[in-house]
Each structure stands twice: as C-alpha cells, then as structure tokens.
Write a protein that holds these residues in place. Structure first.
Motif, short mmCIF file in Angstrom:
data_model
loop_
_atom_site.label_atom_id
_atom_site.label_comp_id
_atom_site.label_asym_id
_atom_site.label_seq_id
_atom_site.Cartn_x
_atom_site.Cartn_y
_atom_site.Cartn_z
N SER B 17 86.14 121.80 17.87
CA SER B 17 86.66 121.68 18.97
C SER B 17 86.05 122.62 20.16
O SER B 17 84.93 123.06 19.93
N ARG B 23 89.78 124.06 26.30
CA ARG B 23 90.78 123.29 25.75
C ARG B 23 92.30 123.41 26.51
O ARG B 23 92.69 122.26 26.78
N SER B 28 93.32 119.53 25.93
CA SER B 28 93.08 118.49 24.51
C SER B 28 93.12 119.48 23.68
O SER B 28 93.03 120.58 23.34
N ARG B 30 92.73 120.58 19.26
CA ARG B 30 91.73 120.87 18.48
C ARG B 30 91.01 119.58 17.62
O ARG B 30 91.74 118.70 17.67
N ARG B 31 89.66 119.83 17.51
CA ARG B 31 89.04 118.56 16.95
C ARG B 31 88.73 118.72 15.71
O ARG B 31 87.62 119.70 15.70
N SER B 32 88.55 117.95 14.59
CA SER B 32 87.64 118.40 13.46
C SER B 32 87.00 117.23 13.07
O SER B 32 87.27 116.15 13.22
N ILE B 285 83.70 111.79 14.40
CA ILE B 285 84.84 112.45 14.98
C ILE B 285 85.71 111.61 15.23
O ILE B 285 87.10 111.66 14.75
N ALA B 286 85.66 110.35 15.44
CA ALA B 286 86.67 109.32 15.55
C ALA B 286 86.18 108.19 14.71
O ALA B 286 85.88 107.13 15.40
#
Ligand SMILES: Nc1ncnc2c1ncn2[C@@H]1O[C@H](COP(=O)(O)OP(=O)(O)O)[C@@H](O)[C@H]1O
Ligand SMILES: Nc1ncnc2c1ncn2[C@@H]1O[C@H](COP(=O)(O)OP(=O)(O)O)[C@@H](O)[C@H]1O
Ligand code: SF4
Ligand SMILES: [Mg+2]
Ligand SMILES: [Mg+2]
Lengths: 325, 329
Positions: B17, B23, B28, B30-32, B285-286
């Motif tokens: 993130s 953020r 936006s 959290r990103r993991s 990530i994606a």
C-alpha cells in the motif's frame, strides 16, 4: 566484397599508477555489409571496450594506443568528436544493455524518434511523425499510435529495449553495435528482442556487431563470431564452426562447460582456474596456464590468428609444421 | 525416502500500500501483492527440487519461506515433519538448514577475513571453540577447492567464482542437511558456473545434502534437478520429475519457456521460427482472473478466462491447466 567495418590491431590501454594495463591487445575483426558478427567471451574479456573503441565512446583514462578502425574504407578512429558524433547517429547506431542510458526520460519516445530522423534524414514533421509510429509498430509495441506520445518510464523493460532498437535503426545506419542488448531481460522477452533485431537487420540490410556473453544468443543470431579472451580475439569463424567444431582449446572448453538443454550429464566439463586479470596476463598465449594442450612455444611466443581447421584461431597447435590438436 | 522439507499450500503476501496519508488523500485502499500462491511440494532426502520461472514469479520468496526467513501468510512448511515456525525456534534444527545467494559480492562481509566469515555459523551455534575452529575452517576451504591459507585473505582478493566457493564453505560449516540455493551461479561466467555446479553435485553426493535449487536458467536446472516446479505469478503451474517435464513439457507456459531459450543447436541454421512466444508477465498486484497465464496462452478459451485451473495429474506430472485437463493440450 570489401568490408563495411574493418578493425586492425586495435589496442587500448588504461594507464594506472602501477603501470599500463593492456585492456585490448591487437584486436582485429571485420564485418561485411548486412552481416551479423557476434563478439563473445567471459566478463572482463574486452567485449564492451571493443564496441566502445569502435564508436569513439571509450571512457577515459582508456586510450587507443595502436591500430585502426575503418568504416567503408575511411578511417574513423582519429576523427574529431563532432564528426564522430555525426557518424554515430547516422552511420552507426548503438543499443546498450540498459535502455535508460539511451532514452531521454524527459521526452516522449515519439519525439526522440522524430528528432533522430529529422537530424539525420531531414524529414518533414508529418513524415517523421508517421514514420515514428511505423517504427513502433515494426518493433512490436502494441497500440503504437497512442504509445508514441508516452514517456520511457511508461514502458516495461522489454518494451523500452524495443524502443531503443527503433531509435538505433530509424536513421538507417549501415551498422548497429549492440552491447548485451538482452542481458537484463527475461528469457521469453529476450527471445522476442533477439528475433526482432535479427529480422530488422535483415530487412534493412543493416550490419550488426552483437556483443554478448551468451553463446545461445550468438548461435541463434549471428553469421560469424569472434571469441575474446583477456583482451584478445582468440578465434573467429562461422557461427556453426565455432559453436560445433571450435579449433581453439579455450573455445572448446567454453562450449563444453555449457550445460545442455537436451541431455543430462553427471559432470560438466570444466576449465580450471579463471581468466587472468589485466595486470597478470601471462606471456605467450594468454590461455597457456589453463590449456590442456599447452606446449613449450605457448609459454613465451604470442600466437596471432592463423588458419585452423574451419576457423581462424590464435593457437600454436595450428602453426605450420605443428602436430594438430 | 523421507522428506526433508515439505510445503503445504504455502502463500505469502506483501503489503504494498501507499503510505497512510497518501492513501487518505487519494482515497485508495490497502493493496497487497500475493508473491507466493498456494505452493505445495516436498523434497526427499538427498535429492534436488528446483524452481524455475521468470523474474518476479516468486522464487526468492519461496527460498526465504523455506528457511524460515519469512513466515507464510497461510499454509505450512515442515522440516522433517515439524512445522518450521516451531523448528526455527530450536537452534539444533536451525543449524541444519542454510542458504546460498546469487550475489557472492553482496553476501560476504568485506571487512571480515575469509576464516571469520566461514567460522561465523560455527561460533553462532557454539559448535566448536579454540583451535578446533581453525582446523575445521581449513577443512571446509579445502572441501570447496580453496586452500586453507586463503582463510587469512579478504573477500575482495577473490574472483566471483572463488567468492561463491567461500559462500558455500560458510553455508556448509554448520553441517546442514538442507541447502537453499537461490540463483547461485547467475552472476558467474559459464566456465566458472560449470566449476560451481560440479562442486555442488559432488558435495551433495558426498554429504547427502538436500537442495532447493532456484534458477531462471533451464539448462542449469536440467543439470541439477531431480524434481522440478515451474512457477508463474506465484503459482507452481507444472510440477514433477524433471526429466519428465523436459522430455514432455505439458503446461503452455513451460513450453513457451523451453521454446524461448536460445539454442546452441541453432548455430548456422536459418533461425528458429518460434510459435506462441509473446507478451509479458503481468503485474502481480492485479493478476488476470482465471488462469493467470491466459492473456499469453495460445490455448486459452472462455473457461480459462474465469476459472482458476486446479492440478491435473498427467502421467507423472501435475499440471494446472484447463487445456491439459480437457485433453486439448
Ligand atoms: N576505467 C577502467 N580502468 C581500468 N580497467 C578498466 C576500466 N574499464 C574497463 N577496464 C578493464 O578492461 C577490461 C575489459 O572490460 P570490458 O570490455 O568491459 O569487458 P567485457 O565487456 O568483456 O565484460 C576489464 O578487465 C576491465 O576491468
Ligand atoms: N519484501 C517484499 N515486499 C513487497 N513485495 C515483494 C517483497 N519481496 C518480493 N516482492 C514481490 O513479490 C514478487 C515475487 O518476488 P521474488 O520472490 O523476488 O521473485 P523471483 O525471485 O522469482 O524474481 C515480486 O513481484 C516482488 O516484487
Ligand atoms: S489454463 Fe488455459 S490459459 Fe491457462 S495455460 Fe492452460 S490453456 Fe492456457
Ligand atoms: Mg561488457
Ligand atoms: Mg529471485
């Protein structure tokens, strides 16, 4: 046929406090128009220096101390920097390992292509822009018409190297010097970039000097190959002969040490020891302390390239009167 | 034969993130990033399991998980049947596993003499003291093809290949049974690589070592492996006896990899015509839905775009691919 590029006895030194290091020692090679010549060898063998010396990009304190470089019969090793710079864009293109050394981060890739073509080919804005898009299509950038306005950091590593190839070729040079162009890339991307370089060179009749430590890349791409060891060219010949039937004991050892993809052996052939550092190059043949076929003459006389089986090799086994190895 | 190491559905995610304030400002979340995704394997004693794949596919993360440098986010890793989280707590077990890294320059402390570098695990585990340490270091250096006298020198006095020998001597000093080797020859020239690979195989036979061997180079992998796992975006997509995979690769990604390797046999030919070598590895990530390989896969159909493939047994090999399962591979 007369050579496009002819390098004769090129020597490069690095003066240091403890004396001069001979980094390139009488390197000779030539490239025919449209030919792809590989230069292969272990790290420190002098491959990059050879490329840099040819295009006048030797970094100080390295200096050319002997020999000559000719492009289409005209010497280019003593030209003033301004003239050399013009030759570099127009007649000799360059591709390096790290695409970011070539690309300007502040300009879109389209602008860089357009400027290069306008400087060297004198195209109109519209023509240059159209050709820039076409080049991006040719090097396989998806969505080229939009991506032409993107900046280098917006591309992946593999895509950037494609852009660099477009940039090196767009001024229609006769020769491209590519120094480890795929070393930083993953295998699947590497294969794409190598195939691209080869296809474009063939389509445009561009000659390529391809520097790499990867014999597989050489085998797939080149017409001929020069093998370097300790600042010298020790073997040169057709790629099939050098890879499958080498003459020089070092090339033989090098080829045998590569694990095969198609079969498994218990033990790889290995060359003991390591390539000498520049300050400790042995007299005679530089390979003599590691050579399984060494004999007396190798220890004090330096061999030059001589006809050897199907190639040219710098090895006394092939001197007249010698018993062949 | 007993398994030395076993991984059971091991996953590992990293928080990637943006910092909290950024953020909040950009609204936006959290990103993991899932670096390793339900990876399972086991390594019988005295054998080598290799992992191959392009950069970013999770090989080094598995390496770190396997020696307990990272805890798994889920799943379990067992060393001789004991969960690593508890095994790591015991020095007696910890000394039995060690790791060799790619970069022999960065992994050796430049200010230490070689003898101190090699002796460090001996001291850390309190295995030997006094003059016995020096004798053992001399022995270890000889074992990897250096001389006991080299112990008095510093790392910079050695070539890349010799430094990798020093790393191996250090890794062996605590008499481990299990070594994780993360791209141990990727920074070396081919002739030096041959020396190191030969040494590693010799040591394996002599000392009965078990290896988890990681490389992106398929020729090296073929030379070293008993079993092989091919990784793509954190997952093992094909897994089985190495020879079976090399003779008959089944997963479209394994085929692409094998097809992409520049080939010495091509020398003097007309240049290979390659089928299906295209595209790049997407961002972890994606990752794409369904089979994460589908955007690059010549065999992808609608099912591949939505449904994640499970493992199918194909001969001696496990493959995560709908096409293989449906018999259209
Ligand atoms: N600035 C420098 N000073 C001293 N030696 C140098 C310098 N630059 C390069 N060298 C030496 O020149 C030799 C050839 O280098 P290089 O052409 O880069 O090798 P390669 O590309 O084959 O790996 C190496 O031994 C290197 O250490
Ligand atoms: N400590 C970390 N924090 C965040 N992301 C990481 C970390 N370590 C690895 N990653 C990411 O996990 C993925 C797998 O990395 P890695 O295991 O190093 O792959 P490989 O060794 O196959 O190149 C990559 O996308 C990498 O960027
Ligand atoms: S599952 Fe489908 S997309 Fe994935 S590799 Fe197999 S065929 Fe290709
Ligand atoms: Mg170089
Ligand atoms: Mg890694």
């Amino acid at each position: 046929m007369s050579a496009l590029l002819d390098v004769q006895d090129l020597s490069v030194d690095f003066p240091t406090r403890r004396g001069r290091l001979h980094a390139l020692d009488r390197v000779s090679l030539s490239i025919q128009p449209g030919e792809i010549l590989g230069v292969v060898g272990e790290s420190g063998a002098g491959k990059s220096l050879t490329g840099a010396a040819i295009i006048g990009l030797l970094e100080p304190p390295g200096v050319i101390v002997g020999g000559q470089v000719s492009l289409e019969g005209r010497r280019i090793d003593k030209l003033p920097p301004e003239q050399m710079r013009r030759i570099r864009g127009r007649q000799i293109g360059a591709v390096f390992q790290d695409p970011l050394t070539t690309l300007n981060p502040l300009y879109t890739v389209g602008r860089q292509l357009v400027e290069t073509m306008q400087t060297h080919l004198g195209l109109s804005d519209r023509d240059a822009k159209a050709r820039a898009v076409q080049w991006l299509v040719d090097v396989g950038i998806p969505g080229a018409a939009e991506r032409v306005d993107a900046y280098p950091h917006e591309f992946s590593g593999g895509m950037r190297q494609r852009v660099v190839i477009a940039l090196a070729l767009c001024a229609e040079p006769k020769l491209v010097i590519a120094d480890e162009p795929t070393t930083a890339l993953d295998v699947s991307i590497q294969a794409q970039v190598i195939a691209l370089l080869r296809r474009l060179a063939r389509e445009h009749g561009t000659a390529v000097l391809l520097v790499t430590h990867d014999m597989g890349v050489i085998a797939e791409t080149c017409d001929r190959v020069a093998v370097m060891y300790a600042g010298r060219v020790i073997e040169v010949g057709s790629v099939a002969a050098v890879v499958h039937r080498p003459s020089h004991p070092y090339t033989e050892g090098l080829m045998a040490s590569i694990p095969a993809l198609r079969a498994r052996v218990d033990r790889l052939a290995q060359i003991d020891g390591a390539m000498p550092r520049l300050n400790a190059i042995p007299p005679g043949c530089a390979y003599n302390p590691r050579c399984p076929k060494v004999f007396e003459r190798c220890r004090h006389d330096r061999p030059n390239l001589m006809p050897a089986k199907e190639t040219q090799a710098a090895c006394w086994l092939y001197a007249e009167g010698a018993v062949h190895g | 034969m007993a398994d030395v190491l076993e991984a059971v559905k091991v996953s590992r995610s990293f928080d990637v993130s943006k910092p909290w304030l950024q953020r909040m400002l950009s609204r936006s979340g959290r990103r993991s990033l899932r670096a390793v995704d339900e990876v399972s394997f086991s390594i019988p004693k005295g054998t080598t399991l290799s992992l191959v794949g392009e950069s970013g596919c999770g090989k080094s993360t598995v390496a770190r998980l396997a020696v307990g440098l990272y805890p798994p986010s889920s799943g379990d890793i067992r060393f001789e049947g004991q969960s690593l989280s508890s095994a790591r707590a015991q020095p007696a077990l910890r000394r039995r596993m060690n790791m060799i890294f790619q970069d022999p320059y960065a992994s050796l402390n430049p200010r230490w003499r070689v003898q101190d570098i090699v002796a460090e695990p001996l001291r850390a585990f309190g295995m030997l003291r006094g003059s016995a340490v020096g004798d053992r270091v001399g022995q270890l250096l000889s074992q990897v093809g250096l001389s006991p006298a080299d112990g008095a020198k510093y790392p910079h006095e050695f070539s890349g290949g010799q430094r990798q020998r020093i790393s191996i001597a250090r890794a062996l000093s605590s008499e481990p049974d299990f070594l994780v080797c993360d791209e141990p020859t990727s920074a070396l020239d081919v002739s030096v690589q041959a020396q190191i690979l030969n040494l590693m195989r010799e040591l394996q036979t002599r000392l009965g070592l078990t290896y988890l061997f990681i490389s992106h180079n398929l020729s090296v992998i073929r030379h070293m492996s008993d079993r092989l796992g091919v990784m793509y975006l954190g997952r093992i997509v094909e897994h089985g006896p190495a020879e079976a995979i090399f003779t008959e690769p089944r997963h479209p990604y394994t085929r692409l990899l094998l097809d992409a390797i520049p080939d010495l046999d091509a020398a003097g030919g007309v240049g290979r015509v390659r089928a299906g070598v295209g595209g790049e590895v997407p961002s972890p990530i994606a990752p794409p839905p369904g089979c994460t390989f589908h955007p690059r896969c010549p065999l992808a159909n609608d099912r591949c775009r939505v449904e994640r493939p499970d493992y199918t047994q194909a001969g001696p090999v496990e493959v995560a691919c709908h096409a293989v399962e449906e018999g259209r591979g």
